[in-house]
Design an enzyme around this catalytic site. Structure first.
Site, mmCIF file in Angstrom:
data_model
loop_
_atom_site.group_PDB
_atom_site.id
_atom_site.type_symbol
_atom_site.label_atom_id
_atom_site.label_comp_id
_atom_site.label_asym_id
_atom_site.label_seq_id
_atom_site.Cartn_x
_atom_site.Cartn_y
_atom_site.Cartn_z
ATOM 1 N N GLU A 176 0.828 -1.214 0.000
ATOM 2 C CA GLU A 176 0.000 0.000 0.000
ATOM 3 C C GLU A 176 0.862 1.264 0.000
ATOM 4 O O GLU A 176 1.212 1.772 1.062
ATOM 5 C CB GLU A 176 -0.920 0.012 1.237
ATOM 6 C CG GLU A 176 -1.821 1.239 1.288
ATOM 7 C CD GLU A 176 -2.663 1.335 2.560
ATOM 8 O OE1 GLU A 176 -2.337 0.670 3.551
ATOM 9 O OE2 GLU A 176 -3.631 2.111 2.543
ATOM 10 N N LYS A 218 -2.561 -2.051 -3.049
ATOM 11 C CA LYS A 218 -3.624 -1.243 -2.418
ATOM 12 C C LYS A 218 -3.323 0.213 -2.708
ATOM 13 O O LYS A 218 -2.215 0.683 -2.425
ATOM 14 C CB LYS A 218 -3.667 -1.509 -0.908
ATOM 15 C CG LYS A 218 -4.671 -0.624 -0.183
ATOM 16 C CD LYS A 218 -5.003 -1.139 1.203
ATOM 17 C CE LYS A 218 -5.879 -0.133 1.935
ATOM 18 N NZ LYS A 218 -6.427 -0.656 3.176
HETATM 19 P P1 13P Z 1 -9.165 4.183 4.773
HETATM 20 O O1 13P Z 1 -10.134 3.425 3.921
HETATM 21 O O2 13P Z 1 -9.795 4.820 5.977
HETATM 22 O O3 13P Z 1 -8.290 5.098 3.992
HETATM 23 O O4 13P Z 1 -8.181 3.109 5.404
HETATM 24 C C1 13P Z 1 -7.600 2.157 4.611
HETATM 25 C C2 13P Z 1 -6.279 1.834 5.133
HETATM 26 O O5 13P Z 1 -6.003 0.709 5.448
HETATM 27 C C3 13P Z 1 -5.285 2.917 5.247
HETATM 28 O O6 13P Z 1 -4.041 2.357 5.546
#
Ligand code: 13P
Length: 330
Positions: A176, A218
């Site tokens: 991510e 992600k």
């Molecule tokens: P949000 O959907 O609140 O952005 O969180 C997702 C997430 O895992 C951020 O690291």
């Protein structure tokens, strides 16, 4: 032995996605405080139970990302959270990064830490029931100044080292690199930074021989900054996001999941619906789904207020939102 590719693909079963319930102690405390809810381990356990043991969530969730504390906690049913999730066909995952620190050569940027003792932690998490993992890096946009290429590169190297360790431990990695929604930037700038981030990430992953087939990306969507005063139309978001993904993300990865990033629940749902439509129209080469925290939890938290008597109404709001987000995929 666990089939990593099959596990990675299983998150994209039709109509299903992932709940990110992996707020660290500090983030969970801040999140709860925003709704006037107190702090402490027991209230965090109740916060997790509200979502993880909501009846019917298994219809929409293929996985849940947990925080290390939650792997060892029990729900009101006295069962460990990873066990009750697995029993309902929801794969338990774990956030394995240890948060961020300033990047020494550009201190306004953040670099993610947590590689040092990662192999030992992975083997513990696996014993505790985790089948997949997440590592989050943060990319902040500030005009043309930030991000710097060197911060993007350092975060990409760490994401690659993380992915290698996780794959050799027999777990699925979610990578991510979150391009933040906060800021005054345009959607075009967001798109440009997403392109640079993915371009660097996937070339570093190849250099490190990370197997793309079990990698899940992600990402944020291409959005005008939250403080830009501009609200993008869902079709604009979908077109820009998918164009950049098609240009920079290898077709071999297992799939792409989206974070909500501070969008309202409706905005995150409508943008996901537009993304799913555009992905079909463009014949996107990977499956897509949601991996939301705030957009799935916000409405329920506002109703819950930390009170037992509000659990049924809060869970109803959570399931309603899940049903809308799931419907957005089709
Ligand atoms: P949000 O959907 O609140 O952005 O969180 C997702 C997430 O895992 C951020 O690291």
């Amino acid at each position: 032995m666990i089939d990593l590719v099959a596990t990675a693909r299983s998150f994209f079963a039709p109509g299903k996605g992932i709940l990110a319930a992996d707020e660290s102690v500090a983030s969970a405390t801040k999140r709860l405080a925003a709704y006037g809810i107190g702090a402490g381990e027991e209230i965090r356990r109740q916060f997790r139970d509200l979502f993880l043991n909501a009846p019917g969530a298994e219809e929409y969730l293929s996985g849940v990302i947990l925080f290390s504390e939650t792997l060892l906690q029990k729900g009101d049913d006295k069962k460990l959270f990873p066990d009750s999730l697995s029993a309902r066909g929801i794969a338990p995952g774990i956030k394995v990064d240890l948060g961020t620190e300033p990047f020494p050569t550009s201190p306004n940027e953040l670099i993610t830490q947590g590689l040092l003792d990662l192999p030992a932690r992975l083997s513990e998490y696996k014993k505790q029931g985790a089948v997949f993992t997440k590592w989050r890096a943060v990319v902040r946009i500030d005009g043309d100044q930030l991000p710097t290429a060197s911060a993007i590169h350092e975060n990409a190297k760490r994401l690659a080292s993380y992915a290698k360790e996780v794959q050799s431990a027999g777990l699925v990695p979610i990578l991510e690199p979150e391009v933040l929604y906060e800021g005054k930037h345009s959607r075009a700038r967001s798109r440009e930074v997403l392109a640079e981030t993915f371009g660097t990430l996937f070339s570093v992953l190849a250099e490190h021989s990370v197997d793309p087939a079990s990698v899940i990306l992600k990402t944020a969507m291409a959005l005008s900054g939250k403080e830009s005063g501009k609200q993008d139309a869902p079709d604009e978001v979908a077109e820009d996001t998918l164009t950049v993904l098609m240009e920079t993300v290898p077709k071999q990865i297992a799939g792409i999941v989206f974070l909500s990033g501070g969008q309202t629940p409706d905005q995150a749902t409508e943008n996901l619906a537009a993304l799913a439509r555009a992905a079909r129209a463009m014949n996107a080469r990977w499956p897509l789904t949601f991996c939301y925290a705030r957009a799935l939890q916000e409405e329920a938290l506002a109703l819950w207020q930390g009170k037992e008597e509000n659990v049924p109404a809060a869970r109803e709001a959570f399931i309603k939102r899940l049903a809308k987000v799931s419907a957005a995929l089709s």
